[in-house]
Design a protein around this motif. Structure first.
Motif, PDB file in Angstrom:
ATOM      1  N   ARG A 234      39.197  34.012  38.346  1.00 19.65           N
ATOM      2  CA  ARG A 234      39.919  34.251  39.849  1.00 19.65           C
ATOM      3  C   ARG A 234      40.554  32.953  40.149  1.00 19.65           C
ATOM      4  N   TYR A 238      44.683  32.770  40.709  1.00 20.42           N
ATOM      5  CA  TYR A 238      45.145  32.389  42.231  1.00 20.42           C
ATOM      6  C   TYR A 238      45.935  31.221  42.240  1.00 20.42           C
ATOM      7  N   ASP A 371      39.882  37.146  46.542  1.00 16.15           N
ATOM      8  CA  ASP A 371      39.645  38.471  45.929  1.00 16.15           C
ATOM      9  C   ASP A 371      41.038  39.255  45.228  1.00 16.15           C
ATOM     10  N   GLY A 372      40.952  40.311  44.606  1.00 17.79           N
ATOM     11  CA  GLY A 372      42.155  40.760  43.797  1.00 17.79           C
ATOM     12  C   GLY A 372      43.304  41.013  44.678  1.00 17.79           C
ATOM     13  N   SER A 373      43.308  41.412  45.616  1.00 16.98           N
ATOM     14  CA  SER A 373      44.605  41.541  46.661  1.00 16.98           C
ATOM     15  C   SER A 373      45.267  40.146  47.126  1.00 16.98           C
ATOM     16  N   ALA A 374      44.393  39.113  47.160  1.00 16.54           N
ATOM     17  CA  ALA A 374      45.097  37.654  47.463  1.00 16.54           C
ATOM     18  C   ALA A 374      45.479  37.164  46.035  1.00 16.54           C
ATOM     19  N   CYS A 376      46.728  39.029  43.416  1.00 17.91           N
ATOM     20  CA  CYS A 376      47.970  39.761  43.209  1.00 17.91           C
ATOM     21  C   CYS A 376      48.991  39.418  44.001  1.00 17.91           C
ATOM     22  N   GLU A 377      48.985  38.881  45.172  1.00 14.41           N
ATOM     23  CA  GLU A 377      50.106  38.483  46.082  1.00 14.41           C
ATOM     24  C   GLU A 377      50.280  37.284  45.722  1.00 14.41           C
ATOM     25  N   PHE A 425      52.955  43.107  38.862  1.00 13.35           N
ATOM     26  CA  PHE A 425      51.854  43.403  39.560  1.00 13.35           C
ATOM     27  C   PHE A 425      50.830  44.359  39.148  1.00 13.35           C
ATOM     28  N   ILE A 429      46.623  44.194  39.307  1.00 14.07           N
ATOM     29  CA  ILE A 429      45.977  45.202  40.180  1.00 14.07           C
ATOM     30  C   ILE A 429      45.008  46.097  39.528  1.00 14.07           C
ATOM     31  N   TYR A 432      41.847  43.946  38.545  1.00 15.84           N
ATOM     32  CA  TYR A 432      41.094  43.692  39.586  1.00 15.84           C
ATOM     33  C   TYR A 432      40.588  44.942  40.561  1.00 15.84           C
ATOM     34  N   ARG A 433      41.089  45.971  39.962  1.00 13.78           N
ATOM     35  CA  ARG A 433      40.601  47.374  40.612  1.00 13.78           C
ATOM     36  C   ARG A 433      39.297  47.672  39.857  1.00 13.78           C
TER      37      ARG A 433
END
Length: 619
Positions: A234, A238, A371-374, A376-377, A425, A429, A432-433
């Protein structure tokens, strides 16, 4: 202040200008004029990547007697890589100087070629201690007339177990010489060298003693032990532009982590002591050329690596000593750049974090695993930035564009952008889903300091004291009865782990560095460090666990030489039974239960792991 203001001669200034050096670094600004103007010993304390080579190299070249071919200066450094780097830099500074001969002397290369060069005449020797000792014993390296001895990265040399070699080399140099000691930290062994071989040395300190560099951001991530690798991935995701080093404790773990990363698509390679010199050179070449952007390394294998643009250092495991943490972190934030040092820590290791803070004066900030959202961003924005900054080769791409335009002509601008973004993306996503939730990876505990003296009030397990740590350890390992006795005694299980045979080294000093003992034992046998398990220091002795299949190599030894003394080594046996012969309660209890054994011998009844007061024996 400029290099011209130091009074260096014109050929050296020309070389400095050709290398693109404009302004001296802080250590150079203080050390160079002092060394040019004084015949004095010097202790210079500065972090890695601060320009120490020029700080001592330029004065050495300026003071050189070019009409003599005798060895006038010796520079000792811990590793082959640093030896070559120093030599190359000195040769570049001396490019315009006539009759200047500099030789790199290190293991892993032809000793015959080095002897041939020495016989032709050399003025400056840059050497690793072991190879120089070899050449001196052969009568090929004469250092009896040297005027200057430089100890570069002195703390690392001592940490790697070169104390005896350094003592022997320095004892064969003339008393009337200058010793210049350059080090990032100033532990007791470096201080001893200074007291023994230096005369009223001046001291230059950039920052403060035993301090990590201030231009490095230090972060700590509390994780569950079983999820170290998930947390590592992770962090790597990141930071999509990471060019970093990951530090592990053992060669085996280093290789395993690198192989996992490669399998998962990260451009990685491992660096450890089992690699041949050719393999090591290939790994470092790939890393410097950024074909590999993640280097997984052991502490020893990484000594002397000098790559200025490393952005991140990740401590996959914390090292055993604070000096190693400082050296690891110092691989980033070099040459005026900023860097990030990140440590993966379980709650039982938090005490080490606070010890690092106390000794270095740094604040290590506890962070959140992204986390996955951060992630992916960050990956998405990195891809967009890469697209914006890409160089378009118009002439080369032109023959293909008509077909591309035809294929995409039916899409609007918004559709094109969405599809382009989705290429990258969707991959992250989707991963991490289905990945383990962040709550399952990261420990809940935080720093938890109160306002009354800074004591930790974290309610998370592992910070409540030794007895609670033992109970938590039992929960993780299985039934309460198994492992409890060991957990209550301290950080090391007294009995050998399954598949290990314990050996005892008698008469070691209380300030022994475990890394030095590992190195000496490996040198005396064909053991790799991954064959050595836990090491415990018990009342002037060291107890070392060795893999059972490698134990015969140690059985052949009767003594090892450590710090100039011959120490006895033998298999650790109690009551006629080798400690590795079984998993009985008795073989688990180890050498610190002597009080209980003494009670039994006196006729007192004691059939458990407790002493006569009902309390457990502790180390």
């Amino acid at each position: 202040m400029s290099f011209e203001s130091f009074g260096l001669n014109a050929p050296i200034l020309e070389a400095i200008k050709a290398k693109g050096f404009e302004n001296p670094t802080p250590i150079q600004s203080k050390a160079i004029p002092f060394l040019l103007e004084n015949q004095s010993d010097l202790i210079a304390l500065a972090g890695t990547g601060t320009g120490k080579t020029a700080a001592f190299g330029l004065p050495l070249l300026e003071k050189l007697d070019r009409d003599s071919q005798d060895v006038q200066s010796v520079i000792l450094c811990p590793t082959r890589e640093l030896c070559i780097q120093i030599t190359n830099e000195l040769q570049s500074f001396a490019e315009n100087l006539p009759k200047t001969w500099i030789l790199a002397v290190y293991g892993g290369s032809s000793i015959r070629d080095q002897i041939r060069s020495l016989r032709k005449g050399v003025q400056i020797i840059v050497a690793t201690p072991g190879r120089l000792m070899d050449l001196m014993e052969r009568g090929e390296a004469d250092i009896s007339n040297v005027k200057h001895v430089v100890l570069d990265e002195a703390d690392e040399m001592l940490d790697m177990g070169f104390k005896d070699d350094i003592d022997s080399i320095l004892s064969q140099t003339p008393s009337e010489k200058n010793v210049w000691l350059f080090s990032a930290t100033f532990p007791k062994e470096v201080e001893r060298i200074a007291r023994t071989y230096m005369k009223e040395p001046a001291e230059i300190t950039i920052g403060s003693k035993n301090e990590a560099q201030k231009n490095i951001e230090h972060a700590v991530y509390l994780i569950h032990e079983k999820d170290r690798y998930n947390a590592l991935k992770r962090l790597l995701d990141y930071y999509p532009e990471i060019y970093g080093m990951i530090f592990c404790r053992t060669r085996l773990e280093t290789q395993q982590i690198a192989e996992k990363l490669i399998k998962d698509g990260y451009p990685s390679a491992s660096l450890h002591g089992d690699l041949s010199q050719a393999q090591r050179d290939q790994v470092m070449r790939s890393f410097r050329e950024k074909n590999v952007t993640i280097l997984v390394a052991t502490d020893v294998a990484a000594r002397g690596i000098d790559v200025d643009s490393v952005t991140h250092v990740i401590h996959y495991n914390l090292p055993d000593d604070i000096e190693s943490y400082t050296h690891r972190s110092g691989r980033t934030g070099r040459a005026g750049k900023t860097g990030i040092s990140m440590a993966l820590v379980n709650t039982r290791e938090k005490g080490k974090i606070f010890a690092i803070e106390r000794q270095t004066g740094l604040k290590l900030n506890f962070g959140e695993i992204p986390d996955g959202s951060a992630i992916c961003e960050k990956q998405l924005y990195a891809m967009i930035e890469k697209m914006v900054n890409v160089t378009v080769n118009e002439s080369e791409i032109e023959p293909f564009m008509s077909l591309v335009f035809a294929q995409l002509s039916g899409m609007t601008k918004e559709e094109l952008i969405k599809r382009f973004v989705s290429i990258e993306f969707n991959r992250f996503i989707e991963y991490y889903r289905h990945a383990k939730p962040i709550e399952a990876i990261q420990e809940r505990g935080k720093r938890g300091r109160d306002n009354e003296g800074g004591r930790d009030r974290d309610r998370d397990r592992g910070d409540r004291g030794g007895r609670d740590r033992g109970r938590d350890r039992d929960r993780e390992r299985g039934p309460r009865g198994e492992g409890r006795d060991r957990a209550d005694r301290g950080s090391r299980a007294v009995g050998p782990e399954a598949g290990m045979v314990p050996f005892i080294v008698e008469g070691v000093s209380s300030d022994l560095r475990k890394g030095a003992l590992v190195r000496i034992l490996c040198d005396a046998t064909s053991l790799g460090s991954d064959s050595i398990g836990q090491i415990a220091l018990v009342k002037g002795n060291a107890i070392i666990d060795v893999k059972a299949e490698k134990a015969d190599l140690v059985h052949k030894l009767s003594e090892i030489k450590l710090d100039g003394r011959n120490l006895r080594i033998r298999e650790f046996v109690r009551d006629g039974r080798p400690q590795g012969s079984g998993r009985s309660e008795r073989s688990d209890r180890g050498p610190r239960d002597r009080d209980r054994d003494r009670d039994r011998n006196r006729g007192r009844r004691d059939g458990s792991s407790r002493n006569k007061d009902g309390k457990r024996n502790r180390i």
